[in-house]
Scaffold this motif. Structure first.
Motif, PDB file in Angstrom:
ATOM      1  N   VAL A   1     -18.893 -49.283 -67.868  1.00 30.89           N
ATOM      2  CA  VAL A   1     -19.558 -49.231 -69.179  1.00 30.89           C
ATOM      3  C   VAL A   1     -20.467 -48.009 -69.257  1.00 30.89           C
ATOM      4  N   LEU A   2     -21.170 -47.691 -68.170  1.00 32.43           N
ATOM      5  CA  LEU A   2     -22.034 -46.514 -68.157  1.00 32.43           C
ATOM      6  C   LEU A   2     -21.216 -45.236 -68.343  1.00 32.43           C
ATOM      7  N   ASN A   3     -20.106 -45.118 -67.634  1.00 32.53           N
ATOM      8  CA  ASN A   3     -19.254 -43.928 -67.768  1.00 32.53           C
ATOM      9  C   ASN A   3     -18.633 -43.850 -69.150  1.00 32.53           C
ATOM     10  N   LEU A   4     -18.295 -45.003 -69.734  1.00 35.02           N
ATOM     11  CA  LEU A   4     -17.765 -45.023 -71.096  1.00 35.02           C
ATOM     12  C   LEU A   4     -18.802 -44.500 -72.080  1.00 35.02           C
ATOM     13  N   ALA A   5     -20.055 -44.917 -71.916  1.00 36.49           N
ATOM     14  CA  ALA A   5     -21.126 -44.453 -72.798  1.00 36.49           C
ATOM     15  C   ALA A   5     -21.357 -42.951 -72.630  1.00 36.49           C
ATOM     16  N   ILE A   6     -21.331 -42.450 -71.386  1.00 37.53           N
ATOM     17  CA  ILE A   6     -21.505 -41.016 -71.145  1.00 37.53           C
ATOM     18  C   ILE A   6     -20.354 -40.235 -71.768  1.00 37.53           C
ATOM     19  N   SER A   7     -19.140 -40.763 -71.666  1.00 44.22           N
ATOM     20  CA  SER A   7     -17.985 -40.111 -72.286  1.00 44.22           C
ATOM     21  C   SER A   7     -18.166 -39.997 -73.793  1.00 44.22           C
ATOM     22  N   ASP A   8     -18.625 -41.070 -74.419  1.00 44.64           N
ATOM     23  CA  ASP A   8     -18.850 -41.033 -75.862  1.00 44.64           C
ATOM     24  C   ASP A   8     -19.947 -40.040 -76.231  1.00 44.64           C
ATOM     25  N   LEU A   9     -20.994 -39.961 -75.398  1.00 43.55           N
ATOM     26  CA  LEU A   9     -22.090 -39.029 -75.682  1.00 43.55           C
ATOM     27  C   LEU A   9     -21.620 -37.576 -75.602  1.00 43.55           C
TER      28      LEU A   9
ATOM     29  N   THR B   1     -10.719 -40.186 -71.739  1.00 42.54           N
ATOM     30  CA  THR B   1     -11.699 -40.888 -70.908  1.00 42.54           C
ATOM     31  C   THR B   1     -12.071 -42.232 -71.511  1.00 42.54           C
ATOM     32  N   SER B   2     -12.264 -42.273 -72.814  1.00 42.40           N
ATOM     33  CA  SER B   2     -12.654 -43.521 -73.467  1.00 42.40           C
ATOM     34  C   SER B   2     -11.582 -44.591 -73.278  1.00 42.40           C
ATOM     35  N   ILE B   3     -10.337 -44.243 -73.529  1.00 42.68           N
ATOM     36  CA  ILE B   3      -9.267 -45.227 -73.427  1.00 42.68           C
ATOM     37  C   ILE B   3      -8.994 -45.596 -71.978  1.00 42.68           C
ATOM     38  N   PHE B   4      -9.104 -44.633 -71.064  1.00 40.67           N
ATOM     39  CA  PHE B   4      -8.894 -44.941 -69.645  1.00 40.67           C
ATOM     40  C   PHE B   4      -9.984 -45.872 -69.117  1.00 40.67           C
ATOM     41  N   PHE B   5     -11.228 -45.663 -69.536  1.00 40.50           N
ATOM     42  CA  PHE B   5     -12.302 -46.554 -69.096  1.00 40.50           C
ATOM     43  C   PHE B   5     -12.152 -47.950 -69.703  1.00 40.50           C
ATOM     44  N   LEU B   6     -11.705 -48.025 -70.953  1.00 40.39           N
ATOM     45  CA  LEU B   6     -11.427 -49.332 -71.547  1.00 40.39           C
ATOM     46  C   LEU B   6     -10.315 -50.040 -70.782  1.00 40.39           C
TER      47      LEU B   6
ATOM     48  N   ASN C   1     -15.009 -45.472 -83.082  1.00 37.55           N
ATOM     49  CA  ASN C   1     -14.873 -46.265 -81.864  1.00 37.55           C
ATOM     50  C   ASN C   1     -15.972 -45.940 -80.865  1.00 37.55           C
ATOM     51  N   SER C   2     -16.468 -44.697 -80.894  1.00 38.21           N
ATOM     52  CA  SER C   2     -17.571 -44.323 -80.016  1.00 38.21           C
ATOM     53  C   SER C   2     -18.864 -45.036 -80.397  1.00 38.21           C
ATOM     54  N   CYS C   3     -18.963 -45.486 -81.650  1.00 34.91           N
ATOM     55  CA  CYS C   3     -20.128 -46.255 -82.087  1.00 34.91           C
ATOM     56  C   CYS C   3     -19.938 -47.744 -81.816  1.00 34.91           C
ATOM     57  N   VAL C   4     -18.688 -48.206 -81.863  1.00 35.95           N
ATOM     58  CA  VAL C   4     -18.403 -49.626 -81.670  1.00 35.95           C
ATOM     59  C   VAL C   4     -18.517 -50.027 -80.205  1.00 35.95           C
ATOM     60  N   ASN C   5     -18.160 -49.104 -79.302  1.00 38.11           N
ATOM     61  CA  ASN C   5     -18.163 -49.429 -77.876  1.00 38.11           C
ATOM     62  C   ASN C   5     -19.479 -50.012 -77.381  1.00 38.11           C
ATOM     63  N   PRO C   6     -20.653 -49.440 -77.719  1.00 37.36           N
ATOM     64  CA  PRO C   6     -21.899 -50.051 -77.244  1.00 37.36           C
ATOM     65  C   PRO C   6     -22.093 -51.478 -77.746  1.00 37.36           C
ATOM     66  N   ILE C   7     -21.619 -51.765 -78.951  1.00 37.41           N
ATOM     67  CA  ILE C   7     -21.769 -53.115 -79.503  1.00 37.41           C
ATOM     68  C   ILE C   7     -20.870 -54.095 -78.768  1.00 37.41           C
TER      69      ILE C   7
ATOM     70  N   TYR D   1     -19.245 -53.750 -75.781  1.00 35.48           N
ATOM     71  CA  TYR D   1     -19.359 -53.833 -74.328  1.00 35.48           C
ATOM     72  C   TYR D   1     -20.789 -53.956 -73.820  1.00 35.48           C
ATOM     73  N   GLY D   2     -21.770 -53.916 -74.704  1.00 33.21           N
ATOM     74  CA  GLY D   2     -23.140 -54.043 -74.251  1.00 33.21           C
ATOM     75  C   GLY D   2     -23.956 -55.074 -74.981  1.00 33.21           C
ATOM     76  N   PHE D   3     -24.026 -54.957 -76.292  1.00 33.25           N
ATOM     77  CA  PHE D   3     -24.943 -55.767 -77.061  1.00 33.25           C
ATOM     78  C   PHE D   3     -24.475 -57.206 -77.242  1.00 33.25           C
ATOM     79  N   VAL D   4     -23.260 -57.546 -76.793  1.00 37.92           N
ATOM     80  CA  VAL D   4     -22.791 -58.919 -76.950  1.00 37.92           C
ATOM     81  C   VAL D   4     -23.500 -59.864 -76.004  1.00 37.92           C
ATOM     82  N   GLY D   5     -24.077 -59.343 -74.924  1.00 37.89           N
ATOM     83  CA  GLY D   5     -24.692 -60.210 -73.925  1.00 37.89           C
ATOM     84  C   GLY D   5     -26.158 -60.470 -74.202  1.00 37.89           C
ATOM     85  N   HIS D   6     -26.573 -61.727 -73.989  1.00 38.88           N
ATOM     86  CA  HIS D   6     -27.984 -62.084 -74.174  1.00 38.88           C
ATOM     87  C   HIS D   6     -28.867 -61.316 -73.208  1.00 38.88           C
ATOM     88  N   ASN D   7     -28.412 -61.135 -71.959  1.00 37.81           N
ATOM     89  CA  ASN D   7     -29.201 -60.435 -70.966  1.00 37.81           C
ATOM     90  C   ASN D   7     -29.380 -58.971 -71.330  1.00 37.81           C
TER      91      ASN D   7
END
Length: 362
Positions: free
Chosen positions: A65-73, A112-117, A297-303, A305-311
């Motif tokens: 997830v971290l590498n996916l976010a860096i790829s999008d950035l 990179t985005s699709i490979f990380f997914l 999709n670069s904006c959707v990925n954080p939602i 793969y990240g924001f779905v979790g309560h933690n």
């Protein structure tokens, strides 16, 4: 603007003119690019900060997830240039080097985005369906090696796209950042190279990863549904994971399919199977909007793969409040939640197998 061209003394003369050149595109598309840039930069930066500061790189999913976010950035930083390019009526003022670099980064992010997914999907499949047998493969070291290989492979695939782009001067003195145009000397070889790039983009950049992702999620869904019949108490948690997986597949599909469809039509025009100026105009008019959807999709990925979790939301609030990273106990990540669920699923599946075996003995 992939229509047939011929060399001219004052620039490149287009057979159908500059297709897809409308005022509403020059106004609307830059606005969408700007929104994608702001939302994507903020969302992916928060993902990087939360994982690095609070969730740490101790799980395979967090690393991906971290590498996916860096790829999008890395891709999102090029959006202001593409917004300027569109707002000025497809005029590229940034020179040849940035034209090649920006075009290469677009393809680099695609791969990179699709490979990380895909890597995330395979990791989730192994964690949930084969939690015990996959322990040796699902380590932090292997995850980091996988990330390095993904970065290198995606870079190799994106280099041809960068090398085949340049700034072109048309007969109306407009400078456009686009693919190289054929000459009498390189017409055949360039056509083959551009066709190979298009095929790689469709196959390696969408179709094959999508098949792998769908297969993984179907197998995960079947395992969770089978485990639910044994452990009724885990139904709500199973539903949460299944909803997240469904959202990931749906987001991937909706963001990339429109662009891939028009990319296929564009490839047909390169092969001279489509030569109608009216169809070329439709393709070049729709392409910027399909690109906007794909870039979203670069904006959707954080939602997804990240924001779905309560933690994750809890750690995000800690980050916004500038709370120190106190040792308050282990933090559950997306992968650790899935691992806990996977052990329950595997136990349930093993109970089912034992039940069938005992019934056979009787």
């Amino acid at each position: 603007m992939q229509n047939t061209t011929a060399a001219a003394t004052e620039g490149i003369a287009l057979k159908c003119g500059i297709t897809g050149s409308y005022e509403f595109i020059f106004t609307l598309v830059p606005i969408v690019y700007g929104c994608n840039f702001v939302i994507g930069i903020v969302g992916n930066s928060m993902v990087v900060a939360v994982i690095y500061c609070y969730m740490k790189l101790k799980t395979v999913a967090n690393i991906f997830v971290l590498n996916l976010a860096i790829s999008d950035l890395t891709f999102l930083i090029t959006l202001p240039m593409w917004a300027t390019f569109t707002a000025t009526g497809y005029t590229w003022p940034f020179g040849g080097f940035l034209c090649k670099a920006s075009g290469g980064l677009v393809m680099f992010n695609l791969y990179t985005s699709i490979f990380f997914l895909t890597a995330l999907s395979i990791d989730r499949y192994l964690a949930i369906v084969h939690p015990m047998r996959s322990r040796r493969l699902r380590t932090v070291m292997y995850a980091r090696i996988t990330c390095v290989l993904i970065w290198l492979f995606a870079f190799m695939l994106s280099v041809p796209s960068a090398l085949t782009r340049d700034v072109h001067k048309f007969t109306n003195y407009t400078k456009v950042c686009g693919i190289l145009h054929p000459t009498l000397e390189n017409a055949v070889s360039l056509k083959k190279v551009l066709l190979a790039i298009s095929l790689m983009k469709s196959l390696l950049g969408f179709l094959i990863p999508f098949i792998i992702i769908i297969t993984c999620y179907c197998l995960i869904g079947r395992a969770l549904v089978g485990a639910r019949h044994i452990q009724k108490s885990s139904r709500s948690r199973d539903d949460e994971v299944l909803r997240m997986l469904a959202a990931a597949v749906l987001a991937f599909f909706l963001c990339w399919v429109p662009h891939q469809v028009f990319h296929l039509m564009q490839m047909l025009s390169q092969l001279k199977l489509v030569e109608s100026c009216a169809i070329l105009d439709i393709i070049d008019t729709a392409m910027p909007f399909t690109i906007c959807i794909a870039y979203f999709n670069s904006c959707v990925n954080p939602i997804v793969y990240g924001f779905v979790g309560h933690n994750f939301r809890k750690n995000l609030l800690r980050l916004l409040r500038c709370s120190p990273n106190a040792a308050t106990g282990p933090h559950l990540s997306i992968s650790s939640k899935m691992s806990a669920l996977s052990f329950r699923a595997s136990e349930a599946l093993s109970l089912t197998a034992k039940g069938k075996a005992s019934s056979d003995v009787k």
